[in-house]
Design a protein around this motif. Structure first.
Motif, PDB file in Angstrom:
ATOM      1  N   LEU A   1       2.451  -5.467   9.570  1.00  0.00           N
ATOM      2  CA  LEU A   1       2.132  -4.061   9.301  1.00  0.00           C
ATOM      3  C   LEU A   1       0.668  -3.857   8.961  1.00  0.00           C
ATOM      4  N   LEU A   2      -0.064  -4.948   8.797  1.00  0.00           N
ATOM      5  CA  LEU A   2      -1.474  -4.872   8.437  1.00  0.00           C
ATOM      6  C   LEU A   2      -2.222  -5.926   9.238  1.00  0.00           C
ATOM      7  N   GLU A   3      -3.300  -5.532   9.873  1.00  0.00           N
ATOM      8  CA  GLU A   3      -4.086  -6.473  10.655  1.00  0.00           C
ATOM      9  C   GLU A   3      -5.120  -7.152   9.778  1.00  0.00           C
TER      10      GLU A   3
ATOM     11  N   PRO B   1      -3.099   6.787  11.897  1.00  0.00           N
ATOM     12  CA  PRO B   1      -2.663   6.217  10.609  1.00  0.00           C
ATOM     13  C   PRO B   1      -1.152   6.025  10.572  1.00  0.00           C
ATOM     14  N   ILE B   2      -0.692   5.025   9.833  1.00  0.00           N
ATOM     15  CA  ILE B   2       0.730   4.750   9.675  1.00  0.00           C
ATOM     16  C   ILE B   2       1.306   5.672   8.605  1.00  0.00           C
ATOM     17  N   PRO B   3       2.371   6.423   8.921  1.00  0.00           N
ATOM     18  CA  PRO B   3       3.030   7.235   7.880  1.00  0.00           C
ATOM     19  C   PRO B   3       3.726   6.320   6.863  1.00  0.00           C
TER      20      PRO B   3
ATOM     21  N   ASP C   1      -8.024  -1.311   3.244  1.00  0.00           N
ATOM     22  CA  ASP C   1      -8.278  -1.320   4.687  1.00  0.00           C
ATOM     23  C   ASP C   1      -7.013  -1.045   5.503  1.00  0.00           C
ATOM     24  N   TRP C   2      -5.995  -0.505   4.840  1.00  0.00           N
ATOM     25  CA  TRP C   2      -4.754  -0.140   5.535  1.00  0.00           C
ATOM     26  C   TRP C   2      -4.793   1.353   5.822  1.00  0.00           C
ATOM     27  N   ASP C   3      -4.819   1.713   7.078  1.00  0.00           N
ATOM     28  CA  ASP C   3      -4.976   3.115   7.489  1.00  0.00           C
ATOM     29  C   ASP C   3      -3.617   3.802   7.464  1.00  0.00           C
TER      30      ASP C   3
ATOM     31  N   GLU D   1       1.725  -6.895  -7.250  1.00  0.00           N
ATOM     32  CA  GLU D   1       0.332  -7.316  -7.308  1.00  0.00           C
ATOM     33  C   GLU D   1      -0.329  -7.044  -5.960  1.00  0.00           C
ATOM     34  N   PRO D   2      -1.579  -6.557  -5.950  1.00  0.00           N
ATOM     35  CA  PRO D   2      -2.254  -6.243  -4.678  1.00  0.00           C
ATOM     36  C   PRO D   2      -2.259  -7.412  -3.696  1.00  0.00           C
ATOM     37  N   GLU D   3      -2.497  -8.629  -4.181  1.00  0.00           N
ATOM     38  CA  GLU D   3      -2.547  -9.789  -3.290  1.00  0.00           C
ATOM     39  C   GLU D   3      -1.186 -10.070  -2.669  1.00  0.00           C
ATOM     40  N   GLU D   4      -0.117  -9.941  -3.474  1.00  0.00           N
ATOM     41  CA  GLU D   4       1.233 -10.159  -2.959  1.00  0.00           C
ATOM     42  C   GLU D   4       1.608  -9.091  -1.943  1.00  0.00           C
ATOM     43  N   LEU D   5       1.297  -7.836  -2.235  1.00  0.00           N
ATOM     44  CA  LEU D   5       1.603  -6.754  -1.300  1.00  0.00           C
ATOM     45  C   LEU D   5       0.862  -6.966   0.011  1.00  0.00           C
TER      46      LEU D   5
END
Length: 332
Positions: free
Chosen positions: A121-123, A3-5, A26-28, A108-112
């Motif tokens: 940083l996210l696949e 997981p990413i700290p 889905d971001w670990d 906003e979740p979509e913007e993040l």
């Protein structure tokens, strides 16, 4: 992969809770929270912050100082700024200090998600969520919630003011207090700092929430403000200039607050209160209307100039419960 700290740094409980809710499921990650810049730097040194979501306006050590310290100390941390300070120069500065991106509060979740994907940083994935949506276990009080809402609103006002004056506006952490009228008198006296001042007042009401916005300028700063505005017309008086500035600042701040509260404020015409004696008169009138006043104090300062002015939002006692109800959805 492990997981990413992830480190979330913001002095507001509400802001941290909003970010936790906005994180992709889905971001670990393993998540650490920091309430100020010094805590954040300590967490990064301990390996708890390979990625940081960072606020700018914080007491003691602000986000700009955190970014500068990360660079100076060579600490490996990828930073995404999440802030209510939306001045163009704020965006440029955080980029120059090494931030990967800037997201306007509230995130906003979509913007993040879009920013995280762009930053690598996210696949992209269509697999099932790795974890449920993250929730915080800390209590969020009314004052903290209102302070964060005002923080976002004052950032919008600063962005407009920066364009009018062509300078960078230094933003404080707003003070929010429920005061007796006698205590409000002391706050106003402290704001004036014994200097001759010009105060402009404007009433507002919407959704049953009512109050007055008061903008206080020190008289010794007015000539410098006129130079920043390139005032040349002889028939454009100091008072007209201050009324125009007040319309920009008060209007933008109330608009930003109204958007978050889901109300529409109607504003009265601004009027001049004048010097300290006039402020005493206002407090005398307030004694008949308010037993307690919910007071928000914002002190704006202009970088590179010895100019500052104070905006106070004074909500009637009857408005407090309505404000609580409006902010409840943000808290829960």
């Amino acid at each position: 992969m492990p997981p990413i700290p992830l480190l979330i740094c913001d002095d507001s409980n509400l802001a941290r809770k909003q970010l936790l809710r906005a994180l992709p499921t889905d971001w670990d990650t393993t998540i650490t929270q920091a309430a100020n810049g010094r805590q954040a730097l300590a967490a990064v040194r301990e390996g708890k912050g390979n990625v940081m979501l960072l606020d700018l306006t914080m007491p003691d050590m602000d986000g700009y100082q955190v970014l500068a310290a990360l660079r100076e100390q060579g600490l490996p941390c990828k930073v995404i700024v999440v802030s209510g300070d939306v001045q163009d120069q704020a965006l440029r500065r955080v980029r120059e200090l090494g931030a990967l991106a800037f997201i306007k509060k509230p995130a906003e979740p979509e913007e993040l998600r879009r920013v995280l994907l762009k930053a690598g940083l996210l696949e992209k994935t269509t697999s099932a969520a790795l974890r449920p949506a993250t929730e915080s276990n800390f209590h969020i009080g009314f004052i903290d919630a209102l302070r964060e809402a005002v923080n976002v609103a004052m950032g919008q006002a600063a962005a407009m003011l920066a364009k009018v004056l062509g300078v960078f506006i230094q933003l404080p952490v707003p003070n929010v207090n429920l005061l007796e009228v006698s205590e409000l008198h002391m706050v106003l006296t402290d704001v004036q700092s014994g200097q001759p001042s010009t105060a402009i007042c404007q009433g507002f009401i919407g959704g049953g929430i009512a109050g007055e916005a008061m903008l206080i300028f020190h008289d010794c700063d007015i000539a410098d403000l006129a130079r920043l505005m390139n005032r040349s017309a002889l028939d454009y008086s100091d008072l007209e200039m201050l009324l125009d500035l007040s319309s920009v600042i008060i209007g933008a701040c109330l608009s930003g607050l109204a958007q978050q509260l889901d109300v529409m404020f109607s504003q009265s015409h601004p009027h001049i209160l004048g010097n300290h004696a006039a402020i005493d008169d206002l407090i005398a009138v307030g004694k008949h209307r308010w037993k307690k006043t919910l007071t928000v104090e914002i002190s704006y300062a202009l970088e590179g100039h010895c100019i500052h002015f104070d905006l106070l939002l004074l909500f009637t006692e009857d408005s407090v419960q309505l404000l609580r109800d409006k902010l409840d959805y943000l808290m829960n």
